[in-house]
Design a protein around this motif. Structure first.
Motif, short mmCIF file in Angstrom:
data_model
loop_
_atom_site.label_atom_id
_atom_site.label_comp_id
_atom_site.label_asym_id
_atom_site.label_seq_id
_atom_site.Cartn_x
_atom_site.Cartn_y
_atom_site.Cartn_z
N PRO A 36 3.55 65.70 64.30
CA PRO A 36 3.21 66.49 65.48
C PRO A 36 3.38 67.98 65.22
O PRO A 36 4.11 68.40 64.30
CB PRO A 36 4.20 65.99 66.53
CG PRO A 36 5.36 65.47 65.74
CD PRO A 36 4.76 64.89 64.50
N ARG A 60 -1.45 70.63 77.42
CA ARG A 60 -0.49 69.53 77.50
C ARG A 60 -1.17 68.28 78.03
O ARG A 60 -1.89 68.31 79.03
CB ARG A 60 0.68 69.93 78.41
CG ARG A 60 1.68 68.81 78.63
CD ARG A 60 2.86 69.32 79.44
NE ARG A 60 3.73 70.15 78.64
CZ ARG A 60 4.62 70.99 79.16
NH1 ARG A 60 4.72 71.12 80.46
NH2 ARG A 60 5.39 71.72 78.37
N HIS A 80 5.52 72.95 67.85
CA HIS A 80 5.76 73.20 69.27
C HIS A 80 6.12 71.90 69.99
O HIS A 80 7.03 71.86 70.83
CB HIS A 80 4.52 73.83 69.91
CG HIS A 80 4.50 73.76 71.40
ND1 HIS A 80 5.26 74.61 72.19
CD2 HIS A 80 3.85 72.93 72.25
CE1 HIS A 80 5.05 74.30 73.46
NE2 HIS A 80 4.20 73.30 73.53
N GLU A 81 5.42 70.82 69.66
CA GLU A 81 5.71 69.53 70.27
C GLU A 81 7.07 69.00 69.84
O GLU A 81 7.78 68.38 70.63
CB GLU A 81 4.60 68.54 69.92
CG GLU A 81 3.24 68.93 70.46
CD GLU A 81 2.15 68.00 69.96
OE1 GLU A 81 1.35 67.54 70.79
OE2 GLU A 81 2.09 67.73 68.74
N GLU A 119 9.66 70.74 71.78
CA GLU A 119 9.72 70.27 73.16
C GLU A 119 10.62 69.04 73.29
O GLU A 119 11.47 68.98 74.18
CB GLU A 119 8.32 69.96 73.68
CG GLU A 119 8.30 69.56 75.15
CD GLU A 119 6.89 69.33 75.66
OE1 GLU A 119 6.68 69.42 76.88
OE2 GLU A 119 6.00 69.05 74.83
N ARG A 174 -1.08 77.13 71.07
CA ARG A 174 -0.68 76.10 72.02
C ARG A 174 -1.90 75.27 72.42
O ARG A 174 -2.98 75.80 72.68
CB ARG A 174 -0.07 76.74 73.27
CG ARG A 174 1.19 77.55 73.01
CD ARG A 174 2.38 76.64 72.79
NE ARG A 174 2.73 75.94 74.02
CZ ARG A 174 3.55 76.45 74.96
NH1 ARG A 174 4.10 77.62 74.79
NH2 ARG A 174 3.81 75.75 76.05
N HIS A 187 2.58 62.69 77.24
CA HIS A 187 3.38 62.55 76.01
C HIS A 187 3.90 61.12 75.92
O HIS A 187 4.41 60.57 76.90
CB HIS A 187 4.55 63.53 76.05
CG HIS A 187 5.18 63.76 74.71
ND1 HIS A 187 5.89 62.79 74.05
CD2 HIS A 187 5.20 64.86 73.91
CE1 HIS A 187 6.33 63.28 72.90
NE2 HIS A 187 5.92 64.53 72.79
#
Length: 475
Positions: free
Chosen positions: A238, A280, A241-242, A245, A277, A283
């Motif tokens: 991934p 979103r 950034h993910e 998170e 980015r 997830h």
């Protein structure tokens, strides 16, 4: 670039400590019984239902029978605790109950300041004494033999000079242990022979008996999903950034959505995030429901920390550490969740958790010391980590003038008072009378525990009521 929160200092008074202790009690009391207690034969038999004797077991039985004292020495999580219970269950005893002793006492305490009854069994698990005295241990063995009593101690590390009473311990064969677990509990319907074969092959690669038992448990019970989906997500490589998170969520699981977004934005600024980015989407590990952000499966929180610890290095962890440490200043709810995250991290990287978070917080301001104390309290939810939490707290309070003693006092009045009530009582009273910076917090902790004992009732037999009462009266 670093970011310093603007939150002010807090006062470690009755209200702050009271809220901290109440939160800890509510979290721990459903499953965290005192370590120092009497273990009934029925409970011991239940623990041993899926126990597999390692190759060293027959020799250990012979030596314990002769010496009445045996110290099992070996690596962590090799089954020493269950081995000790199994050994004591083989002895001829007047009383089948096993009395579990505190791991904090040294050889001199065990010899001169511990009362043993004739024909009884005693267990001391995860001994944290800094040194073992051969002569005192041999004298203790003679004392136990005269009483017809038996004591088994487990200790991590290498053998000492007390070879007469020590036994090197090893784990059982993992494949045989896996097979025993399936026979003992029965395989849940729906698993094909091929799936069981793959699981057994995986068991052969696992480093500890506990992991083998957990693997078998997913085939015989209705446990939550395994960590395979967590590992599979990380295998997809991934975006960083993910990864950040889910890393942030590991320390803020269950926090309100706006709070999470604000704190995660701070982490991104600390990281000076430059990558593009992406919009979103849903997830696979994270749920945003009823205004909160949390892992879809609560167990995934610890599994994410395990993956982060094993897969990523400086470029992720350096800014993440700075951010996590700053969470102590972000209010009670955020601080509590961060402390719980650090406690979970300790299960996978105790050294990192202690050096990078616990010690740093414990030497800081009041908010940070409270976070360190709460983290030690949350470590008490795990039987192995509870001993480490006690060891750290005792180390921090060896000198009452040590600034870390204040954080230790918070933990001694919190989770450690539930797991090791007598040890917590003694150390709190010592801090209270020592006149150091921690004296006031220790005194308030004792007073709050005494007040809590008078009005708290526990459906499981008065556990929470009895423990603070012990703290309030045991000098």
């Amino acid at each position: 670039m670093t970011e310093t929160p603007e939150s002010g200092e807090i006062d470690l008074g009755d209200i702050t400590l009271g809220q901290s202790f109440l939160t800890v009690y509510e979290h721990l009391r459903p499953f965290a019984a005192p370590v120092t207690r009497d273990l009934k034969r029925r409970d011991a038999d239940a623990l041993l239902r899926s126990y597999l004797e390692p190759g060293c077991f027959p020799e250990a039985v012979r030596r314990l029978t002769v010496r009445h004292l045996l110290v099992l020495v070996g690596e962590q999580e090799t089954g020493k605790r269950l081995g000790a219970i199994a050994l004591l269950s083989r002895m001829s005893l007047a009383e089948s109950t096993i009395t579990v002793l505190s791991p904090a006492g040294g050889a001199a305490d065990l010899l001169s300041r511990t009362e043993y009854e004739p024909g009884r069994a005693y267990l001391l698990h995860d001994w944290i004494a800094e040194s073992t005295d051969r002569i005192e241990l041999l004298n203790l063995a003679r004392k136990l033999a005269e009483l017809g009593s038996y004591l088994v101690i487990t200790r991590n590390g290498a053998p000492s000079q007390a070879a007469e009473v020590e036994q090197a311990w090893s784990a059982p064969e993992p494949g045989e242990l896996f097979d025993l677990c399936l026979r003992a509990y029965g395989v849940r319907a729906g698993h094909s022979p091929e799936e069981l074969t793959r699981a057994r092959d995986l068991a052969l690669t696992l480093p500890t008996p506990a992991e083998v038992v957990r693997l078998a448990g997913r085939l015989v019970g209705d446990d939550e999903p395994s960590g395979e989906d967590v590992a599979a997500w990380f295998d997809t490589k991934p975006l960083l950034h993910e990864v950040r998170e889910v890393a942030a969520l590991a320390f803020l699981h269950g926090v309100g959505g706006p709070v999470f977004e604000r704190q995660f934005a701070r982490l991104e600024r600390i990281c000076q995030a430059q990558e593009r980015r992406v919009p979103r989407v849903s997830h696979p590990l994270v749920a945003r429901e009823e205004g909160r952000v949390a892992f879809r499966v609560p167990r995934h929180r610890g599994q994410v920390l395990a993956e982060l610890s094993g897969r990523y290095g400086f470029w992720l962890w350096q800014p993440l550490r700075e951010w996590v440490r700053s969470l102590a200043w972000e209010g009670a709810d955020v601080r509590t969740r961060a402390a719980e995250g650090v406690a979970l991290l300790a299960a996978y990287s105790l050294k990192d958790a202690q050096l990078e978070f616990l010690d740093v917080w414990a030497r800081g301001g009041n908010a940070e010391r409270l976070a360190a104390g709460d983290a030690l309290s949350y470590m008490c939810a795990d039987d192995t980590l509870a001993t480490e939490a006690l060891r750290i707290a005792l180390d921090w309070t060896a000198d009452p003038l040590d600034p870390r003693a204040t954080a230790a006092a918070v933990a001694l009045g919190g989770g450690l008072s539930l797991r090791y009530p007598a040890d917590a009582a003694r150390r709190l009273r010592r801090l209270e009378s020592g006149g150091g910076p921690s004296a006031g917090v220790a005194g308030r902790a004792l007073a709050l525990l005494a007040e809590h004992a008078g009005r708290c009732h526990d459906a499981r037999g008065g556990t929470v009521t009895a423990l603070p009462a012990t703290l309030a009266t045991d000098a």
